[in-house]
Design an enzyme around this catalytic site. Structure first.
Site, PDB file in Angstrom:
ATOM      1  N   GLY A  49       0.783  -1.244   0.000  1.00  0.00           N
ATOM      2  CA  GLY A  49       0.000   0.000   0.000  1.00  0.00           C
ATOM      3  C   GLY A  49       0.810   1.287   0.000  1.00  0.00           C
ATOM      4  O   GLY A  49       0.363   2.308  -0.498  1.00  0.00           O
ATOM      5  N   ASP A 108       0.705   3.504   4.129  1.00  0.00           N
ATOM      6  CA  ASP A 108      -0.456   4.164   3.540  1.00  0.00           C
ATOM      7  C   ASP A 108      -1.405   4.714   4.592  1.00  0.00           C
ATOM      8  O   ASP A 108      -1.849   5.834   4.518  1.00  0.00           O
ATOM      9  CB  ASP A 108      -1.186   3.212   2.564  1.00  0.00           C
ATOM     10  N   ASP A 111      -4.466   2.550  11.183  1.00  0.00           N
ATOM     11  CA  ASP A 111      -5.799   2.102  11.576  1.00  0.00           C
ATOM     12  C   ASP A 111      -5.730   1.530  13.004  1.00  0.00           C
ATOM     13  O   ASP A 111      -5.835   2.271  13.980  1.00  0.00           O
ATOM     14  CB  ASP A 111      -6.274   1.086  10.526  1.00  0.00           C
ATOM     15  N   LYS A 139      -6.840   7.246  10.508  1.00  0.00           N
ATOM     16  CA  LYS A 139      -8.282   7.159  10.774  1.00  0.00           C
ATOM     17  C   LYS A 139      -8.609   7.823  12.099  1.00  0.00           C
ATOM     18  O   LYS A 139      -7.856   7.690  13.063  1.00  0.00           O
ATOM     19  CB  LYS A 139      -8.722   5.698  10.799  1.00  0.00           C
ATOM     20  N   PHE A 160     -13.696   2.373   5.173  1.00  0.00           N
ATOM     21  CA  PHE A 160     -12.717   1.609   4.401  1.00  0.00           C
ATOM     22  C   PHE A 160     -12.502   2.322   3.072  1.00  0.00           C
ATOM     23  O   PHE A 160     -13.434   2.532   2.305  1.00  0.00           O
ATOM     24  CB  PHE A 160     -13.205   0.181   4.173  1.00  0.00           C
ATOM     25  N   VAL A 161     -11.259   2.713   2.828  1.00  0.00           N
ATOM     26  CA  VAL A 161     -10.958   3.481   1.617  1.00  0.00           C
ATOM     27  C   VAL A 161      -9.993   2.711   0.706  1.00  0.00           C
ATOM     28  O   VAL A 161      -9.238   1.854   1.176  1.00  0.00           O
ATOM     29  CB  VAL A 161     -10.343   4.860   1.956  1.00  0.00           C
ATOM     30  N   ASP A 167      -5.752  -0.922  -1.321  1.00  0.00           N
ATOM     31  CA  ASP A 167      -6.460  -1.940  -2.115  1.00  0.00           C
ATOM     32  C   ASP A 167      -7.701  -2.482  -1.424  1.00  0.00           C
ATOM     33  O   ASP A 167      -7.858  -2.373  -0.211  1.00  0.00           O
ATOM     34  CB  ASP A 167      -5.541  -3.132  -2.353  1.00  0.00           C
ATOM     35  N   ARG A 173      -5.681  -0.166  -6.417  1.00  0.00           N
ATOM     36  CA  ARG A 173      -4.503   0.599  -5.971  1.00  0.00           C
ATOM     37  C   ARG A 173      -4.162   1.712  -6.956  1.00  0.00           C
ATOM     38  O   ARG A 173      -3.562   2.720  -6.594  1.00  0.00           O
ATOM     39  CB  ARG A 173      -3.284  -0.321  -5.857  1.00  0.00           C
TER      40      ARG A 173
HETATM   41  P1  5GP Z   1      -3.188  -1.167  11.031  1.00  0.00           P
HETATM   42  O1  5GP Z   1      -2.131  -2.205  11.173  1.00  0.00           O
HETATM   43  O2  5GP Z   1      -2.840   0.191  11.580  1.00  0.00           O
HETATM   44  O3  5GP Z   1      -4.540  -1.651  11.496  1.00  0.00           O
HETATM   45  O4  5GP Z   1      -3.474  -0.946   9.508  1.00  0.00           O
HETATM   46  C1  5GP Z   1      -2.493  -0.744   8.620  1.00  0.00           C
HETATM   47  C2  5GP Z   1      -2.733  -1.492   7.344  1.00  0.00           C
HETATM   48  O5  5GP Z   1      -4.083  -1.991   7.226  1.00  0.00           O
HETATM   49  C3  5GP Z   1      -2.542  -0.557   6.201  1.00  0.00           C
HETATM   50  O6  5GP Z   1      -1.212  -0.605   5.751  1.00  0.00           O
HETATM   51  C4  5GP Z   1      -3.498  -1.105   5.160  1.00  0.00           C
HETATM   52  O7  5GP Z   1      -2.865  -2.114   4.415  1.00  0.00           O
HETATM   53  C5  5GP Z   1      -4.608  -1.730   5.945  1.00  0.00           C
HETATM   54  N1  5GP Z   1      -5.762  -0.821   6.076  1.00  0.00           N
HETATM   55  C6  5GP Z   1      -6.206  -0.212   7.189  1.00  0.00           C
HETATM   56  N2  5GP Z   1      -7.290   0.557   6.937  1.00  0.00           N
HETATM   57  C7  5GP Z   1      -7.541   0.426   5.616  1.00  0.00           C
HETATM   58  C8  5GP Z   1      -8.521   0.991   4.734  1.00  0.00           C
HETATM   59  O8  5GP Z   1      -9.406   1.785   5.077  1.00  0.00           O
HETATM   60  N3  5GP Z   1      -8.421   0.620   3.424  1.00  0.00           N
HETATM   61  C9  5GP Z   1      -7.479  -0.237   2.963  1.00  0.00           C
HETATM   62  N4  5GP Z   1      -7.508  -0.516   1.653  1.00  0.00           N
HETATM   63  N5  5GP Z   1      -6.534  -0.780   3.760  1.00  0.00           N
HETATM   64  C10 5GP Z   1      -6.564  -0.437   5.068  1.00  0.00           C
HETATM   65 MG    MG Z   2      -0.737  -2.099   4.040  1.00  0.00          MG
END
Ligand code: 5GP
Ligand code: MG
Length: 189
Positions: A49, A108, A111, A139, A160-161, A167, A173
């Site tokens: 991403g 990217d 979350d 977020k 979710f974007v 992706d 992407r």
């Molecule tokens: P975390 O580990 O902070 O939960 O999330 C990081 C990873 O989760 C990001 O690098 C991405 O790959 C995925 N992710 C989290 N939120 C989203 C979202 O809204 N859309 C997409 N496409 N991927 C997300």
């Molecule tokens: Mg990722």
């Protein structure tokens, strides 16, 4: 692909403008770090991403740097919430010793924070001189807001974007804008 878009959250022009500012802030900080002291600059993009963000960001950073990729899985396939992060060692190109490096991790989106927490832990063990994190999107949820990220471009609602590197099931992407998808896309899979 265009038919699957529900609405545009951040368009390409807004991304471009914000990246100018963000790169300026990062360049000032990294130049200050390396002005008098030792150390090289290493950017660590998280696959997959982070690659579009990385590509646009580094062309705005007029400083010598190396790039070492890391691969982390957190949203396998059609999942739209985190399943916990794990490092894919075979795709990761991180040197064992980073003791002469100022490291900036590029991802990217922030979350749950699981990805960046894990990546920071792994890099910290390699003793970098400094370690920073940089994400395109954060977020507006407690787990992301509480994470101490050094740089981010935009705060977004808890949706979710996709697009601009992000992706769904490895598609979308290549969309130039950051968008949400219509419900029927998720219903199909
Ligand atoms: P975390 O580990 O902070 O939960 O999330 C990081 C990873 O989760 C990001 O690098 C991405 O790959 C995925 N992710 C989290 N939120 C989203 C979202 O809204 N859309 C997409 N496409 N991927 C997300
Ligand atoms: Mg990722």
């Amino acid at each position: 692909m265009q038919d699957d878009i529900d609405h545009v959250l951040i368009d390409r022009h807004a991304i471009s403008r914000r990246l100018d500012e963000l790169a300026q802030a990062i360049a000032v900080d990294l130049k200050a770090e390396t002005k008098d002291g030792p150390g090289e600059i290493t950017l660590v993009p998280i696959l997959t991403g982070g690659i579009i963000f990385l590509a646009d960001l580094i062309r705005r950073l007029p400083i010598p740097m190396q790039i070492r990729v890391m691969s982390v899985t957190s949203y396998p396939g059609t999942a739209t919430s985190s399943r916990g992060a794990s490092i894919e060692a075979e795709l990761t190109k991180l040197p064992d010793d980073l003791s002469n490096n100022h490291v900036v991790v590029i991802d990217d989106i922030l979350d749950s924070g699981n990805t960046l927490r894990l990546v920071k832990e792994v890099i910290q063990k390699r003793n970098p001189i400094s370690l920073r994190t940089c994400v395109l999107l954060r977020k507006k949820i407690p787990s992301a807001m509480e994470f101490d990220v050094d740089y981010f471009a935009f705060d977004i609602p808890d949706e979710f974007v996709v697009g601009y590197g992000l992706d769904y099931n490895d598609y979308y992407r290549n969309l130039p804008d950051i968008v949400t998808l219509k419900k029927h896309v998720y219903a199909q899979t």
